[in-house]
Write a protein that holds these residues in place. Structure first.
Motif, PDB file in Angstrom:
ATOM      1  N   TYR A 181      -2.993  -9.666   1.338  1.00 43.53           N
ATOM      2  CA  TYR A 181      -4.099  -9.353   0.472  1.00 43.53           C
ATOM      3  C   TYR A 181      -4.384  -8.015  -0.018  1.00 43.53           C
ATOM      4  N   VAL A 225       0.858  -1.248  -0.184  1.00 38.43           N
ATOM      5  CA  VAL A 225       0.024   0.015  -0.049  1.00 38.43           C
ATOM      6  C   VAL A 225       0.973   1.169   0.103  1.00 38.43           C
ATOM      7  N   LEU A 250      -6.851  -6.055  -0.172  1.00 37.04           N
ATOM      8  CA  LEU A 250      -8.037  -5.395   0.402  1.00 37.04           C
ATOM      9  C   LEU A 250      -8.233  -5.997   1.920  1.00 37.04           C
ATOM     10  N   SER A 251      -7.548  -6.533   2.513  1.00 37.84           N
ATOM     11  CA  SER A 251      -7.481  -7.044   4.026  1.00 37.84           C
ATOM     12  C   SER A 251      -6.865  -5.864   4.730  1.00 37.84           C
ATOM     13  N   ASP A 252      -7.343  -6.176   6.041  1.00 40.55           N
ATOM     14  CA  ASP A 252      -6.978  -4.943   7.123  1.00 40.55           C
ATOM     15  C   ASP A 252      -5.851  -5.747   7.755  1.00 40.55           C
ATOM     16  N   ASP A 253      -5.109  -6.821   7.568  1.00 39.95           N
ATOM     17  CA  ASP A 253      -3.952  -7.488   8.093  1.00 39.95           C
ATOM     18  C   ASP A 253      -2.732  -6.647   7.594  1.00 39.95           C
ATOM     19  N   VAL A 254      -2.075  -5.941   8.371  1.00 42.45           N
ATOM     20  CA  VAL A 254      -0.827  -5.349   7.708  1.00 42.45           C
ATOM     21  C   VAL A 254       0.438  -6.471   8.505  1.00 42.45           C
ATOM     22  N   GLU A 262       5.380  -2.626   7.907  1.00 36.96           N
ATOM     23  CA  GLU A 262       5.391  -1.064   7.566  1.00 36.96           C
ATOM     24  C   GLU A 262       6.946  -0.750   7.165  1.00 36.96           C
ATOM     25  N   LYS A 312       0.776  -6.030   2.912  1.00 41.10           N
ATOM     26  CA  LYS A 312      -0.485  -6.971   3.225  1.00 41.10           C
ATOM     27  C   LYS A 312      -0.367  -8.027   2.575  1.00 41.10           C
ATOM     28  N   ARG A 321       2.803   0.211   3.563  1.00 39.29           N
ATOM     29  CA  ARG A 321       2.162  -0.996   4.431  1.00 39.29           C
ATOM     30  C   ARG A 321       2.371  -2.296   3.339  1.00 39.29           C
ATOM     31  N   SER A 367       2.523   8.758   5.738  1.00 35.98           N
ATOM     32  CA  SER A 367       2.167   7.547   6.471  1.00 35.98           C
ATOM     33  C   SER A 367       3.322   6.590   5.805  1.00 35.98           C
TER      34      SER A 367
END
Length: 57
Positions: free
Chosen positions: A17, A4, A19-23, A26, A15, A13, A10
């Motif tokens: 996948y 990302v 669209l996942s929220d799991d990072v 960084e 990930k 990041r 920022s």
């Protein structure tokens, strides 16, 4: 895996996948983000090939 992009200060990041929220991690720079991806690649990863999984039959 997906990187990302950084925006408004920022970090980049990583990930599993897009669209996942799991990072997974960084990084401050694009170079560090790519190195982080390489560290997460499977050791038995084969070469990339053109086409889709459905075409492999």
């Amino acid at each position: 895996m997906a990187i990302v992009p950084s925006h408004n200060g920022s970090p980049f990041r990583l990930k599993k996948y897009p669209l996942s929220d799991d990072v997974l991690g960084e990084a401050a720079t694009a170079e560090e983000a790519v190195a982080l991806v390489v560290c997460h690649l499977s050791t038995d990863l084969g070469p990339s090939v053109a086409g889709t999984a459905e075409q492999d039959g």
